[in-house]
Design an enzyme around this catalytic site. Structure first.
Site, PDB file in Angstrom:
ATOM      1  N   GLU A 170       0.809  -1.233   0.000  1.00  0.00           N
ATOM      2  CA  GLU A 170       0.000   0.000   0.000  1.00  0.00           C
ATOM      3  C   GLU A 170       0.835   1.273   0.000  1.00  0.00           C
ATOM      4  OE1 GLU A 170      -2.719  -0.047   3.310  1.00  0.00           O
ATOM      5  OE2 GLU A 170      -4.188  -1.144   2.140  1.00  0.00           O
ATOM      6  N   GLU A 173      -6.942  -7.407  -0.215  1.00  0.00           N
ATOM      7  CA  GLU A 173      -7.469  -7.317   1.149  1.00  0.00           C
ATOM      8  C   GLU A 173      -8.932  -6.931   1.123  1.00  0.00           C
ATOM      9  OE1 GLU A 173      -5.221  -4.855   3.843  1.00  0.00           O
ATOM     10  OE2 GLU A 173      -3.304  -5.636   3.120  1.00  0.00           O
TER      11      GLU A 173
HETATM   12  C1  GAL Z   1      -4.301  -2.177   5.259  1.00  0.00           C
HETATM   13  C2  GAL Z   1      -2.954  -2.859   5.435  1.00  0.00           C
HETATM   14  C3  GAL Z   1      -3.076  -4.122   6.254  1.00  0.00           C
HETATM   15  C4  GAL Z   1      -3.878  -3.847   7.488  1.00  0.00           C
HETATM   16  C5  GAL Z   1      -5.229  -3.280   7.113  1.00  0.00           C
HETATM   17  C6  GAL Z   1      -6.108  -2.945   8.281  1.00  0.00           C
HETATM   18  O1  GAL Z   1      -4.149  -0.867   4.934  1.00  0.00           O
HETATM   19  O2  GAL Z   1      -2.403  -3.174   4.178  1.00  0.00           O
HETATM   20  O3  GAL Z   1      -1.804  -4.593   6.572  1.00  0.00           O
HETATM   21  O4  GAL Z   1      -3.174  -2.959   8.275  1.00  0.00           O
HETATM   22  O5  GAL Z   1      -5.040  -2.094   6.437  1.00  0.00           O
HETATM   23  O6  GAL Z   1      -6.336  -4.047   9.040  1.00  0.00           O
END
Ligand code: GAL
Length: 819
Positions: free
Chosen positions: A177, A246
């Site tokens: 990110e 994600e």
């Molecule tokens: C994203 C990040 C993850 C985790 C998630 C929130 O931005 O890539 O590692 O932190 O947010 O749980």
């Protein structure tokens, strides 16, 4: 002979290059087939190796194709060039467990992780190297990042774990990110991302590399999406398939915060929507969140539990209905793999956020009917049929004719989890305690540490994050005549310590913790100084280092000052700045150094007058391991804040005294409308985290087990108890013409508490009969079918339950069963 050679050659090739991964604009291709890939994040150190096979097996049964994990640099290289891959950190064993289960792997090397992991996964020694700046074209940083990344790649290659070697890993990730934070890094940030891509590419892993949230990802990096919804995402290159690294299944929790809950309907909606709109790879973050053992929680203020409201709960139990409802979705999507990845796509817009998407190949078609309106249900007419699509839902028809799935119609049971007392103890609630004080004399009375400086330092710089604790100590001399200030004096500390305890001349004058999101505060207390030498000892405690944001590595921690003594005499205020005084530093606490938490520790503990509400106190007790296999938790209600160990294993920081605020919870959580982390919260006005996971592998099944607590602010250990967690009861509320499976998860169903077929009302635990009801005895039918069995499958039909007249409305079966 020729054919034998051909056969041998074929065997060789199929063994070594069993999996060839490539991609085109449409999908990831494995062994020549475009794939619909469903994946889930499980971070190996957030569970124990003993838990991995079960978690991964459940993931496979839940319909996943792949497991995704980060690699945590600070865990593996706690000291520069000293590596640890033991126990929970056995990355290779984890990857092999994935392989044994026949799943694929996605390896997110980063090495920046974020992940609510301490310092985002970076080692603190890295920060303390001269001239260091993270995540930019800084030579020292790039050298170290390349060193670690190369080491991981080499290790994985040595075990033939990349798909190009016949192993399970189909994708690798570099950075994480960066696109979200790169603005402040300017041109160097852009150059850094190019460097990352080249460096990764040079490692020659033979599978594609991904970069998430990176819309300038250089070719051949695949940029992917993270978020609660990614259906609108368009990769920066037409040759990049639409991938979601994600899909947040819930959210994380912070001390002082509430329990996040993302509804099953909404997670399913987001996934179906993504596939409706051309997505091909969806990864749940998290599929199993797990536990932040030891000091691995990031922050500041991430809790020990990293449950995340994921499909598998913190302990590895099925989080139902989320797990089951998504499993059905995965099965339906897999059944459409060919049409989804090869079919021609056409869409029909019906207005009012309703649409149909048709995937068509020569062999057949598959359809999605989407309704993105948060309020109004839709009726979609398609090829002479009409379909009811509830608000904020997607219907999937693998043959464009029959509805196989709707994201808002759940036919999976809801499991209500309960905690059971420890039956291995005669009187489980009365553990016998011994105690000892933390020895602080050298610091409180002498102000004597390990090093001195005439400056206040950031905590990370001094401790290298080897401990949560850092003493800042100084002495101040007052002459008798200075004591005109004596009456109205105070100590004022400008603090970025997550928690601060202040002592003057051995006396605890107070403590304070930062409000969540306000990690910069002023601690001020009235103090009586004496003439002569006064010792000021400040104990700064970190609760997880920052893990997110541009330049997060430099966010201050500890007591960076200034520190003043103020005296008031009438209108006159005299200020004495102590910031450039001689400060003595000491990292860590004595009890930790002498390992009081170890079972074999020889130190003396007292069983006499065990104190309550005493700061800086060690407690110890023994207990029997709960019988059976259900996951074990320890209830730390009554305690303040500290750390807990079971048989020498650090189970994490505890802080049940941190009560979440009363407002902001939503009992009537509505799945319709976009989810955000403040929606559908529970646990208002309760301890942020009361129960702490004790993995079974930490326990001796026979004989005694030891629990040690280090209590910082004062608490009462007499309420502490060990419990097991399991399904207590289950509910279902499903429409006729569906099949519902009821299960107590490896325990027999013991009774049917409520059952009604017709139009029952209410929710799980409060069902009531409606205005129409079958004359058959529904409770009896279900009792016969289910009681005494570990699971039963019920055909919800009028044939089975009769035909109550519900004025044309679709009938439903509501059940509540006791486990
Ligand atoms: C994203 C990040 C993850 C985790 C998630 C929130 O931005 O890539 O590692 O932190 O947010 O749980």
């Amino acid at each position: 002979m020729v054919s034998l050679r051909f056969l041998l050659c074929f065997l060789f090739v199929s063994n070594v290059y069993a999996t060839i991964v490539s991609h085109d604009g449409r999908a990831i291709t494995i062994d020549g087939h475009r794939r619909v890939l469903l994946s889930g994040s499980i971070h190996y150190p957030r569970s124990t190796p003993e838990m991995w096979p079960d978690l991964i097996k459940k993931s496979k049964e839940g319909g996943l194709d792949a497991i995704e994990t980060y690699v945590f640099w600070n865990a593996h290289e706690p000291t520069r060039r000293q590596y640890d891959f033991s126990g929970k950190l056995d990355l290779i064993r984890f990857l092999k467990t994935i392989q044994d289960e026949g799943l694929y792997g996605v390896l997110r090397i980063g090495p920046y992780a974020c992940a609510e992991w301490n310092y985002g996964g970076f080692p603190v020694w890295l920060h303390n190297m001269p001239g260091m700046v993270f995540r930019t074209t800084n030579k020292a940083f790039m050298d170290e990042m390349q060193n670690f990344t190369t080491m991981i790649v080499d290790m994985v290659k040595k075990e033939n774990l990349f798909a190009s070697q016949g192993g399970p890993i189909i994708l690798a990730q570099i950075e994480n990110e960066y696109g979200n934070v790169m603005g402040p890094y300017g041109e160097s940030g852009k150059a850094y991302i190019k460097w990352c891509a080249n460096m990764a590419q040079s490692l020659d892993v033979g599978v594609p590399w991904i970069m998430c949230q990176q819309n300038d990802a250089p070719q051949p990096m695949l940029n992917t999406c993270n978020g609660f919804y990614c259906d609108n995402f368009v990769p920066n290159n037409p040759n990049t398939p639409k991938m979601w690294t994600e899909n947040w299944t819930g959210w994380f929790k912070q001390w002082g915060g509430k329990n996040p809950h993302r509804t099953t309907e909404d997670v399913a909606f987001s996934v179906a929507r993504f596939f409706q709109r051309g997505g091909t790879f969806n990864n749940y973050y998290m599929y199993h969140g797990g536990t932040n053992f030891d000091r691995t929680a990031g922050g500041p203020y991430i809790t020990t539990s990293y449950d995340y409201d994921a499909p598998l709960d913190e302990y590895g139990n099925l989080n139902q209905p989320k797990y089951g409802h998504l499993k059905q979705l995965h099965d339906v999507l897999h059944s459409m793999e060919r049409t989804l990845t090869y079919g021609n796509i056409s869409t029909i817009d019906f207005g009012n956020s309703a649409s149909a998407t048709i995937y068509k190949t020569e062999e057949g078609s598959s359809c999605f009917f989407g309704n993105g309106n948060e309020k109004s249900d839709a009726t979609i007419s398609f090829q002479g049929e009409s379909y009811f699509v509830p608000a904020w839902s997607v219907t999937i028809l693998p043959d464009c004719k029959n509805e196989a799935y709707n994201t808002a119609k759940i036919t999976t049971q809801t499991s209500m989890m309960v905690k059971k007392p420890n039956e291995a103890e005669d009187t489980p609630s009365t553990l016998k305690w011994s105690w000892r004080p933390e020895n602080m004399d050298n610091f409180l009375l002498k102000g004597k540490g390990e090093s001195t400086q005439t400056q206040l330092f950031d905590q990370k710089v001094v401790t290298n994050d080897q401990s949560d604790y850092l003493w800042y100590m100084t002495t101040v001399k007052f002459k008798k005549r200075d004591l005109f200030l004596g009456k109205n004096m105070s100590l004022r500390v400008n603090s970025t310590a997550h928690v601060l305890h202040a002592f003057v001349n051995g006396k605890h004058i107070g403590n304070q913790h930062a409000e969540n999101d306000k990690f910069n505060y002023v601690f001020e207390k009235d103090v009586k100084f004496k003439s002569g030498r006064n010792v000021i000892a400040l104990l700064s405690i970190t609760v997880g280092l920052a893990n997110y944001g541009a330049f997060f590595e430099s966010k201050p921690a500890g007591i960076t000052g200034p520190i003043f003594i103020t005296g008031r005499n009438g209108d006159e205020t005299i200020v004495k700045d102590l910031s450039a005084h001689k400060w003595s530093y000491k990292t860590g606490l004595i009890g930790f150094e002498s390992q009081l938490f170890r079972t074999e520790s020889m130190s003396k503990w007292s069983v006499e007058s065990v104190p309550f509400n005493r700061t800086m106190t060690w407690y110890k007790t023994t207990f029997k391991s709960p019988l059976g296999n259900d996951p074990v938790v320890v209830d730390l209600m009554g305690l303040g804040k500290g750390t807990a160990w079971v048989n020498g294993n650090n189970i994490g920081r505890y802080w049940p005294a941190f009560i979440s605020s009363k407002n902001g919870c939503d009992a009537n959580c509505n799945y319709r409308g976009a989810y955000h982390a403040e929606k559908c919260l529970t646990n208002c006005g309760e301890p942020t985290q009361r129960w702490y996971h004790v993995p079974r592998s930490f326990l001796n099944a026979e004989g005694d087990n030891t629990l040690v607590l280090f209590e910082e602010i004062g608490g009462n250990p007499s309420l502490v108890s060990f419990q097991t967690t399991r399904v207590g009861s289950l509910c279902a509320n499903v429409y006729e013409k569906s099949i519902i499976e009821l299960s107590c998860d490896r325990k027999p169903i013991s009774a049917i508490k409520f059952a009604s077929f017709g139009n029952p009302d209410g929710n799980c635990g409060s069902f009531v009969k409606g205005t129409c009801e079958s004359s058959n005895n529904t409770v009896d039918i279900l009792t016969q079918e289910c009681v005494g069995k570990e699971k039963c499958s019920i055909d919800v039909s009028t044939k089975r339950f009769g035909t109550p007249d519900c004025s044309g409305a679709v009938r439903r079966l509501a059940v509540e069963a006791i486990c």
